[in-house]
Design an enzyme around this catalytic site. Structure first.
Site, short mmCIF file in Angstrom:
data_model
loop_
_atom_site.label_atom_id
_atom_site.label_comp_id
_atom_site.label_asym_id
_atom_site.label_seq_id
_atom_site.Cartn_x
_atom_site.Cartn_y
_atom_site.Cartn_z
N GLY A 23 13.48 20.90 -32.46
CA GLY A 23 14.12 19.63 -32.19
C GLY A 23 14.80 19.61 -30.83
O GLY A 23 14.33 20.24 -29.87
N SER A 24 15.94 18.95 -30.75
CA SER A 24 16.55 18.62 -29.46
C SER A 24 17.10 19.80 -28.69
O SER A 24 17.45 19.66 -27.50
CB SER A 24 17.66 17.59 -29.65
OG SER A 24 17.12 16.36 -30.10
N THR A 25 17.25 20.99 -29.29
CA THR A 25 17.65 22.15 -28.50
C THR A 25 16.59 22.51 -27.48
O THR A 25 16.86 23.25 -26.53
CB THR A 25 17.93 23.36 -29.41
OG1 THR A 25 16.83 23.56 -30.29
CG2 THR A 25 19.20 23.15 -30.24
#
Length: 721
Positions: free
Chosen positions: A326-328
């Site tokens: 995801g957004s990491t």
């Protein structure tokens, strides 16, 4: 009387026959004796019978050969405390057969079931009614009974406690075992070892997971052989013992795990796991200057001493089960965009939705925030912003950076069954998806390694957990862990720029990482919320179908520590956002690590002292010794002598740290205001209390007032701020 010539002739013949037979028999006997004599002479001179050496046979008859078992190597933490070591465990059983008598007629079976039930119930922490039920429900012809899991893997202390009661019919069996004194302590990294019988009938401990499996050969060592000669009566002959083959004990392994940080991380992860009830969780902290893994754990986990919980999760989630991050992943795509010269933070784009061919990239806020800058898009964790950046730099360049950051290949951590990850990258929409962490799978080990480049001015270093391996037979260090550069995917200027954006993510008024601020330190962080793919191959909906994560570093300008926490598919998110709950792990662990190395951050040197061994010492003398070493004594109890301490004698401690001394059993509560979470946990463990915490930082409230008597098995509730 006239002699009969015929009869006389017959007698003569008989006499001659007897004489002939006697002569023949004599010759035969002489021949046998001659042959036997020759045989005896042959044996006496040659000392062989049918190619068998009589001297060797005689020597074997009076020579005993024993296997000297090698001691399996001990595994230590970074402070030199044993976290895995050889021991014996015991299984208690009760003999019920009334025919079992000693040579003097004394009963060797259970004669007082009530006393047995009471004693074992107390020693095994089991309701004595259950013990009594086991003793009384057995069939009449039952020889003996055991008491399930509670009666197995007993320590020597528990065995002695039972033996002191002098119970008739209570016996023990002994097993070689591995002792894990900390119980739940980086269990999937350390692993476990169990006794296994080989083809020769010898039992040895064999590693089955983690370091125990990875370094099994080094830890096992080599058995020796000892010979002893006896006389015909079985007595050992003087000076006859000799080592035919010297035993080689297994190597000792020193890990990089810091017990104060590891114990704190275990506690906070368990609290969060109980609250959110997720499918699984992972947390790992790395020293960005060296690559040392100072703390790591997962949930579900298991107690390596009892094996409780092992069946809930066999895989080491740090390396074995790749997932979509995801957004990491956005910090990585931002780094690539900056490094290729394509990023303009002040340029604007339309947020909310972005169409690529016949597919749409949506923001987590489908309505978007209107036309905003790319810098603000990162702070708001916009998927659309990342998709634009990927298309601006081009799929070829982006794929190059994915590989340069070490994704899609093993980090070669050494842990068993490490995975490499996968990626869908053939279509434009798939290429864009990878820029915000969908369509690509990674392991926590890979992601942390990649982020070391952002923390370390572009230099990517390998996380490691083995500090050194020492041969105990020679004292020689046979392996030494070290800082290892594995790539340089971005420039120092790019790394600094990404850290600045990650800092804005925490401190901008609209930033998504505000829950991770720590008083006294600047934090650079990035959160992630990735949809999880269901069994049908489609992304699932709802908070209980997401993998939530936080990766952060501090201090932001010159990071010392990097911490990653994931919460996968939580069933409960009570009253707060998921980031609020994740901060209950991130903030106290990061703050504790920074405080432990506060002197290092200021001067580059760490002021440390060795904690003296104080058990058995008068409390007043112990306090004076600690004060003289710039340590702060905290006494629990009103006894005159120290009965236990934490940290233990020989451990290394920073100056001005609290050292906890237990004196007796009459315990009164201490004022904990201003304490760190690590100190609270150490105090509670020594006092025998369980702990529930909320918040992070330093203690502001405690449910047991200072000066109040601490009841047995008390529950301590502490609030931090």
């Amino acid at each position: 009387m006239k002699k009969d010539p015929q009869r006389m002739s017959s007698l003569g013949n008989t006499r001659r026959n007897r004489q002939h037979f006697g002569n023949t028999l004599l010759i035969a006997i002489l021949a046998v004796f001659i042959l036997l004599g020759i045989r005896f002479v042959y044996i006496a001179v040659g000392k062989h019978v049918q190619n068998v050496s009589l001297s060797k046979q005689a020597q074997a008859l009076y020579t005993e050969q024993q296997t000297v078992h090698a001691k399996r190597g001990t595994i230590y933490d970074a402070e030199g405390n044993a976290i895995a070591m050889d021991t014996n465990t015991y299984t208690v059983y009760a003999v019920l057969n009334k025919e079992q008598l000693s040579t003097t007629g004394k009963p060797m079976y259970v004669t007082d079931k009530a006393k047995v039930a009471k004693t074992l119930g107390a020693a095994l922490n089991v309701d004595q009614k259950k013990i009594m039920a086991t003793l009384t429900s057995a069939k009449k012809d039952t020889f003996q009974v055991e008491f399930g899991a509670a009666g197995k893997n007993l320590s020597i202390a528990t065995k002695r406690k039972i033996e002191q009661a002098n119970l008739s019919g209570i016996e023990f069996t002994t097993q070689s075992a591995r002792l894990y004194p900390n119980g739940i302590f980086a269990s999937h990294i350390i692993g476990y070892a169990q006794p296994v019988e080989d083809s020769n009938g010898l039992t040895a401990l064999v590693g089955k997971m983690g370091i125990e499996q990875q370094l099994n050969q080094k830890l096992t060592g080599e058995n020796g052989i000892k010979q002893t000669k006896h006389d015909s009566s079985g007595y050992t002959l003087p000076n006859s013992q000799q080592n035919k083959k010297a035993v080689k004990n297994g190597d000792n392994v020193y890990t990089t795990l810091s017990s104060p940080l590891q114990n704190l991380l275990e506690n906070q992860m368990q609290v969060l796991y109980n609250k959110l009830q997720p499918k699984n969780m992972v947390a790992m902290m790395v020293d960005t200057k060296t690559g040392k893994i100072v703390a790591a754990t997962q949930r579900p986990t298991f107690n390596a001493s009892t094996m409780e919980g092992l069946n809930d999760q066999w895989s080491n989630l740090l390396v074995e089960n790749p997932f979509e991050p995801g957004s990491t992943m956005k910090s990585i795509s931002l780094a690539a965009s900056i490094d290729t010269g394509n990023f303009n933070g002040n340029a604007t784009y339309q947020s909310g939705r972005y169409k690529i061919d016949n597919s749409v990239v949506p923001d987590w806020n489908p309505n978007g925030w209107g036309t905003i800058t790319y810098s603000k898009g990162f702070d708001l964790s916009s998927n659309v912003a990342m998709a634009h950046l990927e298309q601006q730099m081009g799929a070829t360049a982006w794929q190059k950076y994915i590989k340069a950051f070490g994704f899609l290949k093993s980090t070669k951590s050494g842990l068993p069954n490490e995975a490499s990850g996968t990626m869908q990258f053939s279509q434009p929409i798939e290429q864009a998806n990878t820029a915000f962490g969908q369509g690509i799978t990674v392991t926590p080990m890979q992601l942390l390694q990649a982020y070391t480049a952002i923390a370390g001015d572009g230099t990517m270093i390998k996380p490691y957990y083995i500090d050194k391996i020492v041969d105990p037979n020679t004292g020689k260090v046979v392996y030494k862990g070290k800082r290892t550069m594995v790539g340089h995917p971005i420039s120092a200027a790019t790394a600094k720029s990404v850290r600045d954006h990650m800092t804005d993510y925490v401190y901008k008024s609209y930033g998504m990482g505000q829950d991770f601020k720590i008083d006294g330190y600047k934090v650079a962080a990035k959160t992630g919320t990735a949809q999880v793919v269901g069994s049908n191959g489609q992304y699932m909906d709802g908070m209980d179908s997401t993998l939530n994560s936080i990766i952060g570093m501090a201090p932001a300008k010159n990071p010392r520590y990097l911490l990653y926490v994931t919460v996968n598919q939580p069933k409960q998110v009570p009253d707060q956002t998921i980031t609020k709950w994740e901060s209950d792990v991130f903030k106290p662990v990061m703050q504790e690590a920074l405080e432990m190395n506060h002197d290092t951050a200021k001067t580059g040197k760490t002021a440390t002292v060795k904690v003296p061994s104080l058990t058995g010492t008068a409390v007043s003398d112990a306090s004076q010794q600690l004060t003289a070493k710039s340590l702060t004594p905290i006494v629990i109890g009103d006894g005159k002598k120290v009965t236990a301490q934490s940290p233990k004698g020989g451990d290394t401690s920073l100056t001005n740290q609290r050292i906890f001394l237990r004196a007796g059993d009459n315990l009164t509560m201490t004022d904990m205001k201003g304490w760190s979470m690590g100190d609270v946990l150490a105090y509670a463990k020594l006092a025998g209390m369980s702990v529930t915490t909320s918040g992070s930082g330093y203690v502001t409230e405690q449910n047991i007032a200072a000066g109040q008597t601490i009841q047995r098995n008390a529950q301590l509730v502490v609030k931090f701020k």
